[in-house]
Motif scaffolding. Structure first.
Motif, PDB file in Angstrom:
ATOM      1  N   ARG A  95       0.869  -1.181   0.000  1.00 12.67           N
ATOM      2  CA  ARG A  95       0.000   0.000   0.000  1.00 12.67           C
ATOM      3  C   ARG A  95       0.899   1.222   0.000  1.00 12.67           C
ATOM      4  O   ARG A  95       1.656   1.448   0.939  1.00 12.67           O
ATOM      5  N   VAL A  96       0.801   2.008  -1.097  1.00 13.81           N
ATOM      6  CA  VAL A  96       1.615   3.210  -1.247  1.00 13.81           C
ATOM      7  C   VAL A  96       0.722   4.431  -1.023  1.00 13.81           C
ATOM      8  O   VAL A  96      -0.222   4.649  -1.782  1.00 13.81           O
ATOM      9  N   PRO A  97       0.999   5.229   0.016  1.00 15.21           N
ATOM     10  CA  PRO A  97       0.211   6.450   0.211  1.00 15.21           C
ATOM     11  C   PRO A  97       0.517   7.451  -0.910  1.00 15.21           C
ATOM     12  O   PRO A  97       1.670   7.600  -1.313  1.00 15.21           O
ATOM     13  N   LEU A  98      -0.522   8.101  -1.420  1.00 11.06           N
ATOM     14  CA  LEU A  98      -0.359   9.043  -2.532  1.00 11.06           C
ATOM     15  C   LEU A  98      -0.765  10.455  -2.138  1.00 11.06           C
ATOM     16  O   LEU A  98      -1.730  10.638  -1.397  1.00 11.06           O
ATOM     17  N   LEU A 106      -2.295  10.431 -12.503  1.00  6.65           N
ATOM     18  CA  LEU A 106      -2.620   9.076 -12.043  1.00  6.65           C
ATOM     19  C   LEU A 106      -2.643   8.095 -13.210  1.00  6.65           C
ATOM     20  O   LEU A 106      -2.203   6.950 -13.068  1.00  6.65           O
ATOM     21  N   ALA A 107      -3.138   8.529 -14.371  1.00  5.24           N
ATOM     22  CA  ALA A 107      -3.124   7.663 -15.552  1.00  5.24           C
ATOM     23  C   ALA A 107      -1.692   7.364 -15.973  1.00  5.24           C
ATOM     24  O   ALA A 107      -1.356   6.220 -16.320  1.00  5.24           O
ATOM     25  N   ALA A 125      -7.447   3.730  -4.080  1.00  5.82           N
ATOM     26  CA  ALA A 125      -8.468   4.049  -3.076  1.00  5.82           C
ATOM     27  C   ALA A 125      -9.468   5.031  -3.671  1.00  5.82           C
ATOM     28  O   ALA A 125      -9.124   5.864  -4.517  1.00  5.82           O
ATOM     29  N   ALA A 126     -10.703   4.938  -3.231  1.00  6.89           N
ATOM     30  CA  ALA A 126     -11.776   5.793  -3.757  1.00  6.89           C
ATOM     31  C   ALA A 126     -11.438   7.275  -3.605  1.00  6.89           C
ATOM     32  O   ALA A 126     -11.765   8.078  -4.470  1.00  6.89           O
ATOM     33  N   ASP A 127     -10.761   7.637  -2.530  1.00  4.88           N
ATOM     34  CA  ASP A 127     -10.398   9.037  -2.316  1.00  4.88           C
ATOM     35  C   ASP A 127      -9.015   9.370  -2.892  1.00  4.88           C
ATOM     36  O   ASP A 127      -8.487  10.455  -2.657  1.00  4.88           O
ATOM     37  N   LEU A 132      -2.668   0.371  -4.219  1.00  2.67           N
ATOM     38  CA  LEU A 132      -2.273  -0.987  -3.871  1.00  2.67           C
ATOM     39  C   LEU A 132      -1.568  -1.585  -5.085  1.00  2.67           C
ATOM     40  O   LEU A 132      -2.136  -1.639  -6.169  1.00  2.67           O
ATOM     41  N   ILE A 133      -0.329  -1.997  -4.894  1.00  4.31           N
ATOM     42  CA  ILE A 133       0.488  -2.554  -5.977  1.00  4.31           C
ATOM     43  C   ILE A 133       0.938  -3.940  -5.562  1.00  4.31           C
ATOM     44  O   ILE A 133       1.343  -4.159  -4.414  1.00  4.31           O
TER      45      ILE A 133
END
Length: 161
Positions: A95-98, A106-107, A125-127, A132-133
């Motif tokens: 899980r990488v926080p963005l 993002l694309a 994540a929806a927000d 998740l990689i």
């Protein structure tokens, strides 16, 4: 509204139509022309907004960095497969926080993740706060997250935000 919102797409559709039908008759040219005009007009609402190119130097460094990582990761995956009998790969989800929020960035991040061997973009994540990689073989999760954010997320923020 422009008749041809995407002229290169229209040209490609027209040429593709003629090549696929293997006919250069007037009827096929007219049908190809109708398709070349109608399809881009119908799809125009789905096209993303144009993005001005900011920081071309950062973009060039990012492209070179991704190229380097594609080669390096390809070698690591190959080595992991060769030695899988002695030590199986330690595949895991990370899980990488963005902090990246721009949809174009993002694309681009999704494409970068897709071309790097051994990594798969699994979920955003929806927000848009985390990604998740799945990683083919991971030794140090913290080092991977630091590398991912420094080498991909931060340059994309400079380019797009």
């Amino acid at each position: 509204m422009k008749l041809l919102p995407a002229p290169w797409l229209s040209l490609a559709l027209f040429a593709g139509w003629l090549l696929l039908t293997r006919s250069f008759s007037l009827g096929q040219a007219l049908l190809g022309g109708v398709a070349a005009v109608a399809i881009p007009l119908l799809l125009a609402p789905l096209r993303p907004r144009p993005v001005p190119l900011k920081r071309p130097g950062v973009l060039l460094r990012l492209i070179l960095r991704v190229g380097r990582d594609v080669v390096w990761s390809g070698l690591k995956v190959a080595a992991g497969i060769v030695r899988s009998g002695a030590r199986p790969p330690q595949g895991t989800f990370v899980r990488v926080p963005l902090t990246l929020r721009d949809e174009h960035a993002l694309a681009a991040l999704a494409m970068i993740t897709a071309v790097i061997p051994g990594s798969v973009w699994s979920e955003l994540a929806a927000d848009r706060s985390a990604l998740l990689i799945h990683i083919f073989d991971l030794d140090d999760e913290a080092a991977f997250i630091a590398h991912f954010k420094a080498d991909y997320e931060h340059p994309l923020k400079e380019i797009f935000e």
